[in-house]
Design an enzyme around this catalytic site. Structure first.
Site, PDB file in Angstrom:
ATOM      1  CD  GLU A 281      48.187  34.182  30.647  1.00 46.18           C
ATOM      2  OE1 GLU A 281      46.689  33.775  30.807  1.00 46.18           O
ATOM      3  OE2 GLU A 281      48.160  33.528  31.950  1.00 46.18           O
TER       4      GLU A 281
ATOM      5  CG  HIS B 211      44.653  32.437  33.641  1.00 46.34           C
ATOM      6  ND1 HIS B 211      45.091  33.361  32.929  1.00 46.34           N
ATOM      7  CD2 HIS B 211      43.772  32.584  34.793  1.00 46.34           C
ATOM      8  CE1 HIS B 211      43.869  34.631  33.672  1.00 46.34           C
ATOM      9  NE2 HIS B 211      43.137  33.892  34.231  1.00 46.34           N
TER      10      HIS B 211
ATOM     11  NE  ARG C 212      44.148  39.135  34.367  1.00 46.24           N
ATOM     12  CZ  ARG C 212      43.721  38.000  35.280  1.00 46.24           C
ATOM     13  NH1 ARG C 212      43.721  37.319  36.513  1.00 46.24           N
ATOM     14  NH2 ARG C 212      41.386  38.334  34.820  1.00 46.24           N
TER      15      ARG C 212
END
Length: 346
Positions: A284, A316, A255
């Site tokens: 993000e 991601h 994360r």
């Protein structure tokens, strides 16, 4: 997260319903929010075979669309959008009692608040191999200067220059967080013959565990796989980044906020760190998963990182494989079925 026996039984039951099998008469309704086209196709294929009637929307759950969940006690949500407490409250008022998040992390949901308004929250397990494979790929790309080599080749500069790389067997890899994904990364690294160190607040296997400070000081590559919570926010802060070996690499497929991005940029620009590979990034949200080709990027940190030749940034996507996506959809359905049947797993 290991499944209990009821969940494994449900999984076997779901898999036994092949596409050619007649659909089970739906007995459970589930509203699925933030559902992409690929996920939607899988939900439509699997749900009828599990006796589930899905209500599917591409929109993330919000106060404006909670009526889509009316009449369904279970909802499934994506990991891309923060679920606000007002949204949780309104969900509870329309009868929602269970949220299954299609992710391993919970950091986009205030679980304590959800429970206070009568909603249980649970994550899903999916193939840890997806993220583990991707993490090792990023390690190899950093060790072999792949970003710089590819950029030069794209403009037809085929000289070796400073492209000499490192072999993983000559490196020490520090794995922070040794749950399912971290353990899968460690398993793969043993095949390369490198020394692997582990750090976890709750050691879970026979890895070579060391204190965090020692891991940072000894590792040539540090990779982050710990959950994000109040205790791990900026786990790699300015002080800990300063403890890393000169020229070390940092990888984050966990994360974004596990890493102090401002401190990382400073260490990279000064040349103290050898490089970084980031599949997740602070801030993000609203950037990753969007087409930003004709938009201005407002994240200064992202722009700084992408200008550096020794930094890889990906959106991601480490989890995003056929196998993991199928696992995620199937286990979302199983979670909700188990909740309705009173068989929640821990």
């Amino acid at each position: 997260m290991p499944y209990s026996e009821p969940a494994r039984t449900a999984a076997r039951r779901a898999r036994s319903l092949t596409p050619s099998s007649p659909s089970v008469v739906p007995t459970t309704g589930i509203t699925i929010y933030g559902c992409g086209r690929d996920e939607a196709a899988l939900f439509r294929e699997m749900a009828p075979r599990c006796g589930v009637l899905p209500t599917i929307t591409e929109a993330a759950v919000s106060e404006a669309n909670v009526d889509l969940a009316r009449g369904n006690r279970c909802v499934s949500v994506d990991h891309k959008t923060q679920i606000t407490n007002p949204t949780l409250l309104v969900l509870s008022r329309v009868g929602v009692a269970y949220i299954s998040t299609r992710s391993i992390g919970y950091n986009h949901v205030d679980v304590a608040y959800a429970e206070s308004v009568g909603i249980s929250v649970e994550n899903v397990a999916y193939s840890p191999d997806s993220v583990a494979d991707y993490t090792v790929m990023l390690m190899l790309m950093l060790a072999r200067n792949a970003q710089s080599i590819i950029r030069r080749a794209d403009v037809h500069d085929y000289r070796l220059n400073d492209a000499r790389g490192k072999e993983l067997r000559d490196l020490t890899i520090g794995v922070i967080g040794t749950g399912r994904i971290g353990a899968a990364v460690m398993h793969r690294l043993r095949g390369f013959g490198c020394q692997v160190l582990g750090y976890d607040s709750r050691p879970q296997n026979s890895a070579d565990y060391v204190p965090l400070d020692e891991l940072l000081q000894l590792s040539d590559i540090v990779t982050l796989h710990t959950p994000l919570n109040a205790g791990t926010h900026h786990l790699l802060n300015r002080h800990r980044i300063a403890q890393l070996k000169h020229g070390a690499f940092v990888i984050n497929t966990g994360r974004g906020p596990l890493l102090d991005t401002e401190a990382l940029v400073s260490a990279l620009e000064s040349g103290r760190l050898g490089g970084a590979a980031l599949d997740v990034l602070e801030g993000e949200e609203g950037i990753f998963y969007a087409d930003c080709r004709n938009k201005s990027i407002e994240s200064t940190a992202l722009l700084q990182l992408q200008r550096l030749p020794n930094v890889l940034v990906t959106p991601h996507t480490a989890y995003y494989t056929d196998h993991a996506l199928s696992d995620t959809v199937e286990n979302s359905l199983i979670n909700c079925l188990n909740f309705e049947g009173g068989k929640q797993h821990g």
